[in-house]
Each structure stands twice: as structure tokens, then as C-alpha cells.
Design a protein around this motif. Sequence first.
Motif, PDB file in Angstrom:
ATOM      1  N   ALA A  88      -6.527 -15.484 -73.162  1.00  0.00           N
ATOM      2  CA  ALA A  88      -5.301 -14.698 -72.416  1.00  0.00           C
ATOM      3  C   ALA A  88      -5.003 -13.673 -73.614  1.00  0.00           C
ATOM      4  CB  ALA A  88      -4.236 -15.596 -72.044  1.00  0.00           C
ATOM      5  N   TYR A  89      -4.753 -14.029 -74.907  1.00  0.00           N
ATOM      6  CA  TYR A  89      -4.325 -12.932 -75.714  1.00  0.00           C
ATOM      7  C   TYR A  89      -5.499 -12.026 -76.013  1.00  0.00           C
ATOM      8  CZ  TYR A  89      -2.941 -11.506 -80.443  1.00  0.00           C
ATOM      9  OH  TYR A  89      -2.897 -10.654 -81.462  1.00  0.00           O
ATOM     10  N   VAL A  90      -6.633 -12.412 -76.189  1.00  0.00           N
ATOM     11  CA  VAL A  90      -7.899 -11.753 -76.285  1.00  0.00           C
ATOM     12  C   VAL A  90      -8.129 -10.784 -75.353  1.00  0.00           C
ATOM     13  CG1 VAL A  90     -10.238 -11.854 -76.443  1.00  0.00           C
ATOM     14  CG2 VAL A  90      -9.219 -13.406 -77.817  1.00  0.00           C
ATOM     15  N   CYS A  91      -8.009 -11.353 -74.017  1.00  0.00           N
ATOM     16  CA  CYS A  91      -8.187 -10.204 -73.036  1.00  0.00           C
ATOM     17  C   CYS A  91      -7.110  -9.187 -72.742  1.00  0.00           C
ATOM     18  CB  CYS A  91      -8.420 -11.263 -71.668  1.00  0.00           C
ATOM     19  SG  CYS A  91      -9.854 -12.110 -71.664  1.00  0.00           S
ATOM     20  N   ALA A  92      -6.060  -9.651 -73.005  1.00  0.00           N
ATOM     21  CA  ALA A  92      -4.636  -8.706 -72.854  1.00  0.00           C
ATOM     22  C   ALA A  92      -5.035  -7.557 -74.013  1.00  0.00           C
ATOM     23  CB  ALA A  92      -3.395  -9.298 -73.159  1.00  0.00           C
ATOM     24  N   CYS A  93      -5.305  -8.092 -75.269  1.00  0.00           N
ATOM     25  CA  CYS A  93      -5.496  -6.923 -76.439  1.00  0.00           C
ATOM     26  C   CYS A  93      -6.813  -6.185 -76.127  1.00  0.00           C
ATOM     27  CB  CYS A  93      -5.848  -8.009 -77.911  1.00  0.00           C
ATOM     28  SG  CYS A  93      -4.363  -8.693 -78.303  1.00  0.00           S
ATOM     29  N   LEU A  94      -7.806  -6.701 -75.912  1.00  0.00           N
ATOM     30  CA  LEU A  94      -9.032  -5.959 -75.455  1.00  0.00           C
ATOM     31  C   LEU A  94      -8.728  -4.918 -74.212  1.00  0.00           C
ATOM     32  CD1 LEU A  94     -11.867  -8.663 -75.851  1.00  0.00           C
ATOM     33  CD2 LEU A  94     -11.102  -6.859 -77.435  1.00  0.00           C
ATOM     34  N   ARG A  95      -7.869  -5.259 -73.345  1.00  0.00           N
ATOM     35  CA  ARG A  95      -7.594  -4.277 -72.163  1.00  0.00           C
ATOM     36  C   ARG A  95      -6.827  -2.900 -72.914  1.00  0.00           C
ATOM     37  NH1 ARG A  95      -6.653  -8.931 -69.339  1.00  0.00           N
ATOM     38  NH2 ARG A  95      -8.496  -9.609 -68.170  1.00  0.00           N
ATOM     39  N   LYS A  96      -5.754  -3.453 -73.777  1.00  0.00           N
ATOM     40  CA  LYS A  96      -5.092  -2.344 -74.233  1.00  0.00           C
ATOM     41  C   LYS A  96      -6.030  -1.698 -75.242  1.00  0.00           C
ATOM     42  CE  LYS A  96      -0.591  -2.902 -73.639  1.00  0.00           C
ATOM     43  NZ  LYS A  96       0.229  -1.844 -73.390  1.00  0.00           N
ATOM     44  N   ALA A  97      -6.829  -2.062 -75.872  1.00  0.00           N
ATOM     45  CA  ALA A  97      -7.728  -1.418 -76.816  1.00  0.00           C
ATOM     46  C   ALA A  97      -8.688  -0.415 -75.934  1.00  0.00           C
ATOM     47  CB  ALA A  97      -8.887  -2.462 -77.696  1.00  0.00           C
ATOM     48  N   GLN A  98      -9.066  -0.849 -74.921  1.00  0.00           N
ATOM     49  CA  GLN A  98      -9.636   0.121 -74.053  1.00  0.00           C
ATOM     50  C   GLN A  98      -8.676   1.433 -73.555  1.00  0.00           C
ATOM     51  OE1 GLN A  98     -10.816  -1.222 -69.998  1.00  0.00           O
ATOM     52  NE2 GLN A  98     -12.773   0.073 -70.040  1.00  0.00           N
TER      53      GLN A  98
END
Length: 162
Positions: A88-98
Motif C-alpha cells: 500500500a505504501y509503495v503504490c501510494a508513493c509511486l502514484r505520487k511520483a507519477q
Amino acid sequence: MREILRTTDVTDLSDRDIPSMFLEVVERGWSLTAAGGRVLTDLCPEAPGTYVDRLAEETTINGRGMTDYDLPAAPDERTPLLVRRCLAYVCACLRKAQEEFGDTQVKAYVSLSFADTEEALLTSNVTFCTPLPDVHPYIPDLEAVTDAAVAEIWLEDCSAWS
């Protein structure tokens, strides 16, 4: 790691799966360092460090052990909760990075291993980096890792879990 992901329910990941201190990291988003490193703003040290290359800078700044002190010790209870938190943390961070960088170049690494303690509890680490053409990969031969379960995750992978 494939076996852990296969046997763990990782559907419907959300912010509710992320511990509050990590959710704050997600909310503060990403920044660029002077060297062009993509780093989570809330994890940046107050004084800039010296790094061998941009990959070392990114993985050092972005890498953290996932909060697990509140999880049960029993592996059948602990593992799915820990995996869900990490993903969940990874996906949230990767969305923010995009959102921040306008691309999907940042990738995440999640590793699970047993702590070198008497209890030998399962622990995890998460870091983020951007592949660079002139720098060796963060984990050069992912399939050869034997002392931990490791997953390399791109934003595209997250669509299956949320």
C-alpha cells in the motif's frame, strides 16, 4: 516473494493499510536533489550527504524499514499484514511520483527477511530509485537473492492491487 504474494490477499489496498508515519511521507510527496535524485521529501536529511552516485543517494534517502512493532508475532498473521502495509505504501508513493515527475520511472523494492534476533520475526524494508543507464541496477540479479524475499515494483504493478 512470488509465493508470499501468491498466498497473501493484496486486493483493495488503500491508505488504511499504511501506518500513519508512512502516510505522512506519502502526503508530503517527492523532491529532486541537487544531483537530480528523486527522493521522498519527508525523508530528506537536513544536511545533504555525499553519495557515490544518484542511485546510492535515492536508495539511501528513500529506504526505510516498515513499521511492524504492532503486528502479531505469529507468521501466519504477521506476514499478510506486513506485506499489505508495504505494498500500500509503495503504490501510494509511486502514484505520487507519477504526479510529481510526469512519468513512471521510479520503481520500488520491497524486501522481507527474518530479523537477526532471538524471535527471528519477519521484517521488511522498502526503498525507491530511478533506473539510470550509466549505473548498475539497485539489485543486479534479483532472482539470485537468497537471504530475503525481494520484489521490484513499478506503478503498473499497483493496478492489480488497488
